[in-house]
Write an enzyme that holds these catalytic residues in place. Structure first.
Site, mmCIF file in Angstrom:
data_model
loop_
_atom_site.group_PDB
_atom_site.id
_atom_site.type_symbol
_atom_site.label_atom_id
_atom_site.label_comp_id
_atom_site.label_asym_id
_atom_site.label_seq_id
_atom_site.Cartn_x
_atom_site.Cartn_y
_atom_site.Cartn_z
ATOM 1 N N GLN A 132 -43.882 -11.595 15.117
ATOM 2 C CA GLN A 132 -42.705 -10.880 14.626
ATOM 3 C C GLN A 132 -42.809 -9.381 14.904
ATOM 4 O O GLN A 132 -41.841 -8.653 14.736
ATOM 5 C CB GLN A 132 -42.515 -11.121 13.121
ATOM 6 N N ARG A 174 -38.572 -14.517 3.636
ATOM 7 C CA ARG A 174 -37.343 -13.783 3.301
ATOM 8 C C ARG A 174 -37.522 -12.989 2.024
ATOM 9 O O ARG A 174 -36.707 -13.061 1.100
ATOM 10 C CB ARG A 174 -36.190 -14.776 3.125
ATOM 11 N N CYS A 175 -38.580 -12.184 1.981
ATOM 12 C CA CYS A 175 -38.961 -11.578 0.700
ATOM 13 C C CYS A 175 -38.626 -10.105 0.597
ATOM 14 O O CYS A 175 -38.687 -9.545 -0.492
ATOM 15 C CB CYS A 175 -40.454 -11.742 0.502
HETATM 16 N N1 MCN Z 1 -26.083 -8.759 10.684
HETATM 17 C C1 MCN Z 1 -24.741 -8.462 10.824
HETATM 18 N N2 MCN Z 1 -24.182 -7.478 10.049
HETATM 19 C C2 MCN Z 1 -24.915 -6.812 9.122
HETATM 20 C C3 MCN Z 1 -26.274 -7.141 8.952
HETATM 21 C C4 MCN Z 1 -26.843 -8.114 9.772
HETATM 22 O O1 MCN Z 1 -24.060 -9.094 11.624
HETATM 23 N N3 MCN Z 1 -24.377 -5.861 8.381
HETATM 24 C C5 MCN Z 1 -26.727 -9.733 11.565
HETATM 25 C C6 MCN Z 1 -27.714 -9.012 12.492
HETATM 26 O O2 MCN Z 1 -27.089 -8.505 13.604
HETATM 27 C C7 MCN Z 1 -28.722 -10.101 12.792
HETATM 28 C C8 MCN Z 1 -28.750 -10.912 11.497
HETATM 29 O O3 MCN Z 1 -27.525 -10.615 10.815
HETATM 30 O O4 MCN Z 1 -28.284 -10.889 13.858
HETATM 31 C C9 MCN Z 1 -29.920 -10.508 10.582
HETATM 32 O O5 MCN Z 1 -30.017 -9.115 10.559
HETATM 33 P P1 MCN Z 1 -30.962 -8.289 9.545
HETATM 34 O O6 MCN Z 1 -30.476 -8.470 8.169
HETATM 35 O O7 MCN Z 1 -31.068 -6.921 10.078
HETATM 36 O O8 MCN Z 1 -32.373 -9.003 9.597
HETATM 37 P P2 MCN Z 1 -33.418 -9.051 10.812
HETATM 38 O O9 MCN Z 1 -32.719 -9.283 12.069
HETATM 39 O O10 MCN Z 1 -34.376 -7.931 10.708
HETATM 40 O O11 MCN Z 1 -34.147 -10.415 10.480
HETATM 41 C C10 MCN Z 1 -35.200 -10.493 9.542
HETATM 42 C C11 MCN Z 1 -34.851 -11.365 8.387
HETATM 43 C C12 MCN Z 1 -36.111 -11.737 7.700
HETATM 44 S S1 MCN Z 1 -37.141 -10.502 7.221
HETATM 45 C C13 MCN Z 1 -36.461 -13.040 7.527
HETATM 46 S S2 MCN Z 1 -37.870 -13.356 6.667
HETATM 47 C C14 MCN Z 1 -35.653 -14.101 8.079
HETATM 48 C C15 MCN Z 1 -34.243 -13.715 8.269
HETATM 49 O O12 MCN Z 1 -34.135 -12.524 8.860
HETATM 50 N N4 MCN Z 1 -36.189 -14.914 9.013
HETATM 51 C C16 MCN Z 1 -35.359 -15.724 9.746
HETATM 52 N N5 MCN Z 1 -33.425 -14.672 8.761
HETATM 53 C C17 MCN Z 1 -33.936 -15.626 9.600
HETATM 54 N N6 MCN Z 1 -33.106 -16.448 10.290
HETATM 55 C C18 MCN Z 1 -33.641 -17.324 11.169
HETATM 56 N N7 MCN Z 1 -32.814 -18.141 11.847
HETATM 57 N N8 MCN Z 1 -34.981 -17.407 11.393
HETATM 58 C C19 MCN Z 1 -35.846 -16.637 10.705
HETATM 59 O O13 MCN Z 1 -37.149 -16.711 10.944
HETATM 60 CU CU1 CUM Z 2 -40.911 -10.900 3.769
HETATM 61 S S1 CUM Z 2 -40.374 -12.300 5.105
HETATM 62 MO MO1 CUM Z 2 -39.298 -11.361 6.479
HETATM 63 O O1 CUM Z 2 -39.805 -9.776 5.993
HETATM 64 O O2 CUM Z 2 -40.072 -11.506 7.908
#
Ligand code: MCN
Ligand code: CUM
Length: 808
Positions: free
Chosen positions: A239, A386-387
């Protein structure tokens, strides 16, 4: 020139922000054409497998690998003794602790890596694992953190000085040889004073059980050391590929430019793939030793038993209020079971993550949080699933405390929340435990949610049901689960967030091709979140080229700019901001090119969807495609050829998404089976980039929340045996258990983010777990329930009903 296409059509053609664009990556995933670590097959590649400890705590008397080495196809059996000369038998953890790569003298949890067998294929390696003879001497096992803190048994002998004293840990003084750290926030004395003198005080103890994200793809890596060129290539389920490269360089002594780390497609990460595991190190060492590529991929049981778990927090709370229900103070103490090594992947200054967001969405004048980290004979980890760095625990804690306080006050829990919300006009709001919330409008979201589910009607129905139950007319009780959460995502400002000393910025580099298509590379890495789709949408809106013409690349450290990776829902808040900023740099240069081509001053053109237009003369314009072509084909005085930009973005603050969830549940008290009648989820993640991707994230996160609240657990017996190491025992919900989620939203943009977006990936899990749990607890509230611990599986629910005399 006359334009045939309307402005609306031009906007739609971009597929930019706000568009429910279909995920571009799904074409390959749905056809089985993804490229995962296990799909990587290199000539001459060998395969590794671990000998793992059957004991949770034991001294290793001897390891005999003769029989294993005699098996045809076996190349090597590595033990700690082989790694010691390279100083690789231990490795640093992301939490400032160190961890055995292979058991050095003793083992500290069941499933711990003892020896690494390298063979011609995975099956020979597995057979050879069975032939390695390890002699163990069992030691007393500690699986209870409270007992661990009292015990004479020393778990980490490496952390006790020769004279028996206990040296400081990475986070300050340690109180006991099995103690890791004490971490405090807020004012304890002032908080106690308020609570001691309050009208009403509610107390509760709760256990947020140990669980595991269990991604569909387990962890794995392929290491290939090219000795001729001195280059190491490492593919893996990472990651945070750049961090892995830096750590690999520091550990191996290979210069960073000679290491290429690649995260190919990843089949779900959920935080499980943030840390550095012994398997990665062993595959590297094995490739260096054998001179050929070495693959290591763990199986399901190994994944569940030995890689980063989640939660395992024992929380004790006191909350005080006036008779009218205004909260006056909050006290929280946590005993945090971190297992055998402190391998949490929190930012350095936050050994308990962002648990100090535990005042939640409420205006609480004074608060205190104390966390004690403890070693036990369990697998290491703690921050995953997802913490948002322990925000799941924080939100569960406060949302349970609110419910218990409502019972104490004999007040409706929805009203109690309303009374205490941080008000819209209070933002930016500084919480008692230090965080500055950027923006929010909680009451509007709450009212919308309560109205959508007809909350008043539901409460009336519930009251009728209670009466019917008492009259013996039904055996089903009804629960209304509420939760209102505030998340904290987007680590983070470099000034207070780093991992192993690396500031938590992120990056985006854009290269526009002459024909007006583009490639953008970022420091993050998608594990299923849809980055290839959504980052292109941000850029489409920013630079005026269709998302269909923009390729997003992540995960290859040879090409992508340095970034800290994807976890803590930081991609949108940090890399998304970098993308917007890099896009604006492109646009700034494009403006100069357009002005030159249109023979006007720079300030006389303005950006409009996909072009620059001469102000006041809309028929005079240059499209971004034309501008891109000119950037490569025209000599423009004072400008370099080409159209590229890079941005490294250090966010000024975190973002604070929030949401209001309601779950309606019917529970059969004789079978303990809960039926989810309705689940309503309102999320506010600021500006929405792709509503469909957001909805997918919410469905996924809620389903994982359902799992955790209603049955999933990594349970240990007193001997430290993992009782739930297979999918026979570890509950993974299927379409059968999952309800039809209703999603909804409000939009409160982040004031400091370039496009106003906040993260969303972890929100549904953070808010979902307390919502499901509160639904179960609320069903039993009219019968005297105050708090019961998760997971609320059928047996535990039945027990709750039984203890409340409902089977009499
Ligand atoms: N997004 C959006 N509009 C926003 C915020 C987000 O359209 N205002 C979209 C983003 O463009 C992205 C998705 O939502 O495509 C998630 O964005 P974001 O919230 O920024 O999270 P990350 O991309 O950093 O993903 C990490 C987060 C975490 S920490 C965990 S744990 C988790 C999660 O995402 N693991 C996942 N969702 C997951 N989903 C899948 N399918 N697989 C994982 O391993
Ligand atoms: Cu704490 S689970 Mo996500 O932050 O990859």
């Amino acid at each position: 020139m006359k334009d045939e296409v309307t402005r609306e059509e031009r906007v739609a053609g971009l597929k930019g922000m706000g568009c429910s664009r279909k995920r571009v990556e799904d074409a390959r995933f749905t056809q089985g054409k993804g490229n995962y670590v296990d799909d990587i097959k290199l000539p001459g590649m060998l395969h590794g497998d671990f000998v793992r400890s059957p004991y949770a705590h034991a001294r290793i008397k001897s390891i005999n690998s003769d029989a294993a080495m005699a098996l045809p196809g076996v190349t090597a059996v590595l033990t700690a003794k082989d790694l010691e000369p390279l100083n690789l038998h231990w490795m640093p953890t992301l939490a400032g602790d160190k961890q055995m790569v292979l058991a050095d003298g003793k083992v500290l949890f069941q499933g711990q890596e003892v020896a690494f067998v390298v063979a011609s294929d995975r099956y020979v390696a597995a057979d050879a694992v069975e032939l390695v003879e390890v002699e163990y001497e069992e030691l007393e096992v500690l699986v209870d953190p409270f007992k661990s803190l009292q015990s004479d048994v020393v778990l980490r002998e490496d952390l006790v000085a020769k004279d028996g004293s206990i040296p400081n840990g990475a986070h300050g003084p340690r109180k006991h040889h099995n103690h890791i750290f004490t971490w405090e926030a807020g004012e304890e004395e002032a908080t106690n004073q308020v609570i001691d003198n309050a009208d009403v005080v509610a107390e509760s103890e709760m256990y947020y059980h140990r669980t595991h994200p269990c991604p569909l793809e387990t962890c794995g890596s392929v290491a290939s050391m090219d000795k001729v060129n001195g280059k190491l290539t490492l593919w893996g389920t990472f990651q945070a590929p750049h961090v892995v490269r830096t750590v690999a360089s520091l550990l191996s002594g290979i210069e960073e430019h000679n290491i290429r780390v690649v995260s190919p497609d990843i089949g779900g990460g959920f935080g499980n793939k943030v840390g550095v595991y012994p398997g990665y190190v062993c595959s590297i060492v094995a490739s260096i030793v054998t001179g050929v590529p070495v693959k290591w991929v763990e199986d399901r049981m190994e994944n569940l038993m030995s890689t980063a778990f989640a939660r395992d927090y024992w929380m004790k709370g006191k909350i005080s209020a006036t008779k009218e229900g205004k909260i006056t103070g909050l006290h929280c103490h946590v005993t945090a079971d971190h297992g055998a090594f402190d391998a949490c992947a929190d930012p350095t200054k936050f050994p308990a993550g962002f648990m100090n967001i535990c005042t939640g969405s409420y205006d609480i004048p004074v608060a205190y949080l104390g966390v004690d980290g403890v070693y036990t004979n369990k697998a290491p980890g703690g921050v995953s699933y997802r913490c948002s760095f322990r925000v799941t625990e924080a939100v569960y804690f406060i949302e349970r405390m609110i419910e218990v306080l409502a019972i104490e006050l004999n007040m409706d829990p929805a009203e109690l929340r309303s009374i205490n919300f941080i008000k819209k006009e209070q933002f930016p709001y500084t919480a008692a435990l230090g965080w500055e919330y950027d923006s929010g409008d909680y009451q509007t979201a709450w009212d919308k949610a309560l109205e959508a589910v007809d909350y008043i009607g539901l409460r009336a129905e519930q009251a009728e049901r209670v009466e019917a139950f008492k009259r013996g007319e039904t055996r089903k009780v009804m629960g209304i689960g509420l939760s209102f959460f505030t998340e904290i995502v987007g680590a983070g400002p470099v000034k207070n967030c780093d991992i192993l000393g690396m500031g938590m910025f992120d990056s985006c580099e854009i290269r526009i091709h002459p024909t007006g298509s583009a490639v953008a590379r970022l420091g993050t890495i998608s594990q299923g979140q849809g980055h290839a789709t959504t980052f292109a949408q941000i850029l489409a809106t920013e630079i005026g080229l269709s998302a269909e013409s923009i390729t997003i690349e992540e995960g290859d450290t040879d090409t992508a700019p340095y970034g800290l990776g994807t976890y803590g829902s930081r991609s949108t808040p940090v890399a998304g901001a970098a993308a917007a900023m890099a896009g604006r740099k492109i646009r700034a240069k494009a403006q100069m090119i357009a002005a030159y081509l249109l023979e006007v001053h720079d300030n006389d053109v303005e950006f409009d969807v996909d072009r620059f237009v001469v102000k006041g003369a809309p028929e005079r314009f240059k499209t971004m495609k034309e501008i891109a072509y000119a950037a490569y084909n025209q000599a423009i005085p004072g400008l370099e050829p080409g159209l590229e930009a890079v941005s490294y973005y250090d966010p000024p603050n975190m973002t604070y998404p929030f949401g209001a969830y309601v779950c309606v549940m019917d529970i059969d008290v004789d079978t303990g089976v809960p039926e989810i009648r309705r689940f309503y989820a309102l999320d506010d993640c600021g500006t929405r980039i792709n509503p469909m991707v957001i909805e997918g994230q919410i469905h996924g996160g809620l389903t994982e929340a359902l799992a955790v609240a209603l049955g999933q657990e990594i349970a240990y017996d007193d001997m430290g045996n993992v009782k739930t190491g297979t999918l026979m025992d570890f509950f993974l919900p299927t379409a059968w258990e999952v309800p039809n989620y209703e999603t909804d939203f409000t939009v409160t943009p982040s004031p400091h983010h370039p496009i106003g977006a906040k993260g969303v990936g972890e929100s549904p899990h953070v808010g979902g777990v307390p919502c499901f749990s509160n639904a179960v607890q609320d069903a039993f509230r009219p019968f005297g329930n105050r708090h019961t611990n998760m997971p609320h599986d059928h047996w535990r629910i039945w027990q709750t009903a039984n203890q409340l005399g409902m089977h009499d």
